[in-house]
Scaffold this active site. Structure first.
Site, PDB file in Angstrom:
ATOM      1  CE  LYS A   2      -9.777  21.089  44.295  1.00  0.00           C
ATOM      2  NZ  LYS A   2      -8.632  20.453  43.791  1.00  0.00           N
ATOM      3  CG  ASP A 120      -9.533  13.104  39.015  1.00  0.00           C
ATOM      4  OD1 ASP A 120      -9.249  12.094  38.582  1.00  0.00           O
ATOM      5  OD2 ASP A 120      -9.161  14.040  39.406  1.00  0.00           O
TER       6      ASP A 120
END
Length: 321
Positions: A2, A120
């Site tokens: 990421k 999330d």
């Protein structure tokens, strides 16, 4: 891997400040100085690197090129990918849905124990490990909190999995743990039906073709009132999750231990590198066990078989060397 912008992370100011590590000394008995934005990010990363649970994806290393804006977060490789692609024409059986949901439940309980709200939860952030169990990934919008629960006011996450209390026109606060429970409810609905339910289905519990225990669980997880919504401890004891008490989940204290970080671990949470592109090139050369210029003529044998009188060919190879 990421990639995060350091500027954006600093603007977000990282997570709320945690209490200082045990044994941390203060000058003349004064409270420790508040952490700056980037220091908060470092502390957050140090905590994430120490998370250790069967159902959480491990953060291996964080690389920072001082000359660039990006932080590169390298996680353990999960080659099997997401547990489910949504929409799907082949939803899970009840047994499969229960197996994966129990993994998510334990992973979320561990995160909440560490005072982290994921924010999330959805099938694409639930990755399959080599052992067939689900691991929770992607902490890009997560929040840390102090006390018993987070009190949040900003919207984050994926709209289809957001709780209704986040979607009001006026500004208000809402509890963090209840947000994760709602997203888990939508995820469980996806497991069973292979798609995200409409607002009418979610709000009014119109859930055809499933057993009553599973319907009851989904409806209670998708309670539009966050204060009456079912909690993680209650979900763990629900008849559908435990198969009427015949398959109990481990107690919180049996799979959760608190993560604490020292000042040294915070300072070493990020590895500074001169140039990420240079590191990648060197790693590639090491893997190939070759330290020659990557642009050098590849076919040496062909070169040696050429006539020595071919000056042009010799000159080209010499130039590359």
């Amino acid at each position: 891997m990421k990639v995060f912008s350091k500027k954006k992370l600093m603007k977000m100011c990282g997570f709320p400040r945690r209490p200082p590590p045990r044994g941390a000394s203060t000058e003349q008995g004064l409270p420790p100085k508040p952490l700056g934005p980037l220091e908060r990010v470092y502390q957050e990363i140090a905590i994430l690197k120490k998370l250790d649970h069967l159902n959480i994806v491990n953060l291996v290393e964080v690389l920072d090129d001082p000359a660039e804006d990006n932080l590169h977060m390298a996680f353990e490789l999960m080659p099997k990918g997401p547990v489910m692609e949504v929409p799907s024409d082949t939803p899970f059986t009840e047994g499969q849905a229960r197996f994966y949901f129990r993994d998510i439940l334990l992973g979320i309980e561990y995160l909440h124990y560490q005072k982290i709200i994921h924010r999330d939860i959805k099938p694409s952030n639930l990755l399959l490990g080599d052992n067939g169990h689900v691991k929770i990934a992607d902490f890009g919008v997560s929040n840390q909190f102090e006390g018993s629960d987070a009190l949040l006011s900003s919207s984050a996450g994926t709209p289809a999995f957001m709780a209704p209390e986040m979607m009001t026109d006026h500004e208000q606060s809402f509890t963090g743990k209840a947000l994760d429970v709602w997203a888990m409810g939508i995820t469980l609905y996806c497991f069973v039906y292979g798609k995200v339910g409409s607002v009418i289905i979610v709000m009014y519990g119109i859930l055809p073709w499933i057993v009553l225990e599973l319907k009851d669980l989904i409806v209670r997880m998708l309670d539009k009132n966050p204060y009456t919504r079912i909690t993680i401890p209650e979900i763990k004891e629900h008849p559908w999750v435990t198969e009427d008490g015949t398959d109990l989940l481990p107690l919180e204290e049996e799979h959760c231990t608190v993560v604490e970080v020292t000042e040294e671990e915070v300072q070493n949470s990020i590895k500074l590198i001169p140039s990420l592109s240079a590191v990648i090139l060197v790693k590639s050369m090491l893997r190939k066990r070759s330290f020659s210029n990557p642009f050098v003529c590849q076919n040496r044998r062909a070169e040696r078989s050429m006539s020595k009188s071919s000056l042009s060919g010799f000159s080209i190879c010499r130039l590359w060397d």
